[in-house]
Design an enzyme around this catalytic site. Structure first.
Site, PDB file in Angstrom:
ATOM      1  N   LYS A  22       0.798  -1.223  -0.060  1.00  0.00           N
ATOM      2  CA  LYS A  22      -0.339  -0.081   0.016  1.00  0.00           C
ATOM      3  C   LYS A  22       0.309   1.297  -0.329  1.00  0.00           C
ATOM      4  O   LYS A  22       1.053   2.290  -1.119  1.00  0.00           O
ATOM      5  CB  LYS A  22      -0.662   0.674   1.350  1.00  0.00           C
ATOM      6  N   ASN A  23       1.325   1.460   0.823  1.00  0.00           N
ATOM      7  CA  ASN A  23       2.700   2.565   0.761  1.00  0.00           C
ATOM      8  C   ASN A  23       3.476   2.615   0.060  1.00  0.00           C
ATOM      9  O   ASN A  23       4.243   3.779   0.063  1.00  0.00           O
ATOM     10  CB  ASN A  23       3.548   2.930   2.711  1.00  0.00           C
ATOM     11  N   CYS A 117      -4.779   7.837   9.026  1.00  0.00           N
ATOM     12  CA  CYS A 117      -5.493   7.485  10.428  1.00  0.00           C
ATOM     13  C   CYS A 117      -5.491   8.475  11.703  1.00  0.00           C
ATOM     14  O   CYS A 117      -4.016   9.257  11.548  1.00  0.00           O
ATOM     15  CB  CYS A 117      -4.427   5.863  10.469  1.00  0.00           C
ATOM     16  N   ARG A 122       0.377  14.773  13.170  1.00  0.00           N
ATOM     17  CA  ARG A 122       0.918  14.053  12.318  1.00  0.00           C
ATOM     18  C   ARG A 122       1.006  15.245  11.384  1.00  0.00           C
ATOM     19  O   ARG A 122       0.072  15.332  10.220  1.00  0.00           O
ATOM     20  CB  ARG A 122      -0.420  13.250  10.804  1.00  0.00           C
ATOM     21  N   ASP A 305       3.518   0.004  12.410  1.00  0.00           N
ATOM     22  CA  ASP A 305       2.520  -0.266  11.451  1.00  0.00           C
ATOM     23  C   ASP A 305       2.392  -1.485  11.927  1.00  0.00           C
ATOM     24  O   ASP A 305       0.949  -2.144  12.218  1.00  0.00           O
ATOM     25  CB  ASP A 305       2.375  -0.255  10.795  1.00  0.00           C
ATOM     26  N   ARG A 399      -9.249   0.041   4.201  1.00  0.00           N
ATOM     27  CA  ARG A 399      -7.989   0.548   2.628  1.00  0.00           C
ATOM     28  C   ARG A 399      -6.899   0.110   3.060  1.00  0.00           C
ATOM     29  O   ARG A 399      -6.372   0.493   1.914  1.00  0.00           O
ATOM     30  CB  ARG A 399      -7.659   1.823   4.178  1.00  0.00           C
TER      31      ARG A 399
HETATM   32  N1  EPU Z   1       6.248  14.486  11.576  1.00  0.00           N
HETATM   33  C1  EPU Z   1       6.433  15.363  11.573  1.00  0.00           C
HETATM   34  N2  EPU Z   1       6.459  16.339  10.345  1.00  0.00           N
HETATM   35  C2  EPU Z   1       6.264  16.457   8.974  1.00  0.00           C
HETATM   36  C3  EPU Z   1       6.228  14.891   9.436  1.00  0.00           C
HETATM   37  C4  EPU Z   1       6.208  13.567   9.926  1.00  0.00           C
HETATM   38  O1  EPU Z   1       6.815  15.224  12.650  1.00  0.00           O
HETATM   39  O2  EPU Z   1       6.772  16.552   7.806  1.00  0.00           O
HETATM   40  C5  EPU Z   1       6.678  12.949  12.069  1.00  0.00           C
HETATM   41  C6  EPU Z   1       5.191  12.574  12.204  1.00  0.00           C
HETATM   42  O3  EPU Z   1       3.991  13.133  13.428  1.00  0.00           O
HETATM   43  C7  EPU Z   1       5.436  11.081  13.123  1.00  0.00           C
HETATM   44  C8  EPU Z   1       6.864  10.607  12.141  1.00  0.00           C
HETATM   45  O4  EPU Z   1       7.515  12.160  11.896  1.00  0.00           O
HETATM   46  O5  EPU Z   1       5.835  11.000  14.280  1.00  0.00           O
HETATM   47  C9  EPU Z   1       6.716   9.594  11.351  1.00  0.00           C
HETATM   48  O6  EPU Z   1       6.592  10.043  10.355  1.00  0.00           O
HETATM   49  P1  EPU Z   1       6.235   9.632   9.287  1.00  0.00           P
HETATM   50  O7  EPU Z   1       6.589  11.127   7.967  1.00  0.00           O
HETATM   51  O8  EPU Z   1       7.407   8.670   8.709  1.00  0.00           O
HETATM   52  O9  EPU Z   1       4.373   8.769   8.837  1.00  0.00           O
HETATM   53  P2  EPU Z   1       3.433   9.295   7.740  1.00  0.00           P
HETATM   54  O10 EPU Z   1       4.878   9.121   6.224  1.00  0.00           O
HETATM   55  O11 EPU Z   1       2.928  10.524   8.075  1.00  0.00           O
HETATM   56  C10 EPU Z   1       4.178   6.866   6.491  1.00  0.00           C
HETATM   57  C11 EPU Z   1       2.941   5.709   6.259  1.00  0.00           C
HETATM   58  C12 EPU Z   1       2.384   5.113   7.826  1.00  0.00           C
HETATM   59  C13 EPU Z   1       3.427   4.725   8.526  1.00  0.00           C
HETATM   60  C14 EPU Z   1       4.379   5.525   9.288  1.00  0.00           C
HETATM   61  C15 EPU Z   1       5.909   4.910   9.575  1.00  0.00           C
HETATM   62  C16 EPU Z   1       2.361   6.176   4.115  1.00  0.00           C
HETATM   63  C17 EPU Z   1       0.812   6.742   3.969  1.00  0.00           C
HETATM   64  N3  EPU Z   1       2.123   5.679   5.832  1.00  0.00           N
HETATM   65  O12 EPU Z   1       3.261   8.014   7.523  1.00  0.00           O
HETATM   66  O13 EPU Z   1       1.546   4.298   7.390  1.00  0.00           O
HETATM   67  O14 EPU Z   1       2.875   4.649   9.882  1.00  0.00           O
HETATM   68  O15 EPU Z   1       4.743   6.199   7.341  1.00  0.00           O
HETATM   69  O16 EPU Z   1       6.234   3.872   8.590  1.00  0.00           O
HETATM   70  O17 EPU Z   1       3.062   6.255   3.476  1.00  0.00           O
HETATM   71  C18 EPU Z   1      -0.736   2.673   8.157  1.00  0.00           C
HETATM   72  O18 EPU Z   1      -0.231   1.930   6.438  1.00  0.00           O
HETATM   73  O19 EPU Z   1      -1.054   1.648   8.404  1.00  0.00           O
HETATM   74  C19 EPU Z   1       1.016   3.681   8.367  1.00  0.00           C
HETATM   75  C20 EPU Z   1      -0.092   4.835   9.055  1.00  0.00           C
END
Ligand code: EPU
Length: 420
Positions: A22-23, A117, A122, A305, A399
């Site tokens: 998915k990601n 989610c 975030r 995850d 999802r």
């Molecule tokens: N963060 C910030 N600022 C930013 C971006 C992230 O503070 O600009 C923080 C977040 O709040 C979090 C940490 O950095 O505390 C890591 O966040 P990351 O950006 O890595 O996560 P994401 O891009 O929001 C993706 C996946 C998530 C997965 C995380 C971590 C997608 C669409 N989502 O989220 O997947 O948990 O990376 O590996 O790729 C899921 O598939 O169920 C899911 C939630």
């Protein structure tokens, strides 16, 4: 609103084929905007998040043609708008990739703040920091993110935190920027590498994906390619836990065993049977499994995850386990649901760690999926439990898990989807 009715206590046995990640897919598909020709993407998971991505693309003027199950021809060459449908972008997190891709190709992008989610704060400040460093102006007004740039120019960007989304989004924005961009403290997840491989096949010049320093030399043109999405690490991890928690024996096919190492290592430490080949992995119950301690970390650490899913497994382990969530600030929301099955666990006041005391068995209960992976955890609990469970809010599960009812049924589990 549908529900899953699960009759637990049946060992899951047999083979399951793991779907595309998915990601990775949610980034690769918007990345086609950068291509000057149509692309064919294989191994696309048939899940709700992909349908949303397709709807956003279609509203921008792209055409999408399903060639066969999981394979799509996507033509973004006639895109006529840089404003994404707010209805769809606010429904999912990955809609942020449309900012990087549209900004890179057309010099502007407008999307509603990404949803997704609820796992705590975030923010997308690191994405914005990257776009601004490349020369874009970004503003958020009334929940709409707008980014514009006359010209994007390569820059050195040091991420304050390791972010999967920011790493991939900056990569998208930098692919066509003039000069060289360096992303330091980059995320190393398999989907970061998959996106880089896809872009490189199209003609991009990206080096270092999979390490914490990614170097992108801007190019002016990208060509159409045929590309298969890599296997889903978290879907695989979920079926690995289902094998162990139901005292079953599952062989997972179409996996990249390297990506599963952080999960495999913990299951081995718990005394769960694991046998690997190059592209399959067998997970089987040997003996009562032991408690372990886990801290979620960016890849190659233990994935956040998988945290709700492994915690649910640890609830049936012998002894006391400790789980620390270090990525998201509020990822134990599912615990109140798990407690209904007779699990014993306590969360600290800061909401970042759980102490789990293993119990002998779970009992069936009415459970609610509080988010996607929490929903997967509830399925694991219900499959292991004595008696019948009902899981509500299953739109979260749908999802991210392709054909989950069919896959569990084929493994001998008893699961039915009903409409309320
Ligand atoms: N963060 C910030 N600022 C930013 C971006 C992230 O503070 O600009 C923080 C977040 O709040 C979090 C940490 O950095 O505390 C890591 O966040 P990351 O950006 O890595 O996560 P994401 O891009 O929001 C993706 C996946 C998530 C997965 C995380 C971590 C997608 C669409 N989502 O989220 O997947 O948990 O990376 O590996 O790729 C899921 O598939 O169920 C899911 C939630």
């Amino acid at each position: 609103m549908g529900k899953y009715i699960i009759e637990g206590g049946k060992p899951l046995k047999g083979n399951v084929s793991i779907s595309g990640a998915k990601n990775a897919a949610v980034a690769i598909i918007p990345a086609i905007i950068l291509s000057d020709e149509p692309c064919i993407i294989e191994n696309v998971p048939e899940i709700r998040d992909i349908k949303i991505i397709f709807n956003i693309l279609k509203n921008l003027g792209a055409s999408i043609n399903k060639l066969e199950e999981n394979t799509y021809e996507i033509d973004c060459t006639k895109i006529n708008s840089t404003s994404c449908s707010h209805e769809y972008t606010s429904q999912m997190r990955a809609s942020y990739y449309f900012i990087g891709a549209l900004l890179s190709k057309y010099g502007e992008a407008h999307i509603a703040m990404p949803g997704g989610c609820k796992l705590g704060e975030r923010p997308i400040d690191q994405h914005i920091k990257g776009f601004e460093a490349l020369g874009a102006e970004v503003e958020i007004v009334d929940g709409i993110v707008s980014a514009k740039a006359e010209e994007l120019k390569g820059k050195n960007i040091f991420l304050d935190i390791v972010s999967v989304g920011a790493t991939m989004n900056i990569m998208l924005a930098a692919v066509k920027a003039k000069g060289i961009t360096v992303i330091e403290n980059a995320a190393k997840e398999p989907h970061v590498v998959d996106l880089a491989n896809f872009l490189n096949q199209m003609g991009a010049k990206i080096k270092g994906a999979g390490t914490d320093k990614i170097t992108i030399t801007g190019v002016s043109k990208l060509k159409g390619v045929r590309y298969p999405v890599c296997p889903d690490q978290i879907e695989a991890g979920t079926y690995m836990v289902m094998a162990a928690i139901t005292k079953g024996d599952i062989t997972l096919n179409n996996v990249t065993t390297k990506h599963l190492e952080p999960i495999t290592a913990k299951l081995k430490e718990m005394n769960i049977g694991i046998e690997e080949t190059a592209d399959s992995i067998r997970v089987f119950y040997k003996e009562p499994f032991s408690a372990v301690n886990i801290k979620t970390m960016p890849y190659p650490g233990f994935p956040t995850d998988m945290q709700p899913i492994i915690t649910t497994l640890l609830g049936l382990a012998r002894g006391e386990s400790r789980v620390i969530e270090s990525i998201f600030t509020d990822r134990f929301l599912y615990v109140n649901e798990l407690l209904k099955t007779g699990a014993k666990l306590e969360i600290n006041a800061k909401n970042d760690r759980a102490v789990i005391t293993g119990v002998a068995s779970y009992k069936g209960a009415d459970l609610c999926a509080t988010d996607l992976r929490a929903g997967a955890a509830m399925m694991c609990a219900a499959l292991a439990a004595e008696g019948t469970s009902e899981i509500s809010n299953i739109h979260y599960i749908e999802r991210g898990y392709e054909n989950v009812v069919e896959k569990i049924t084929a493994l001998g589990g008893s699961i039915k989807r009903t409409e309320d």
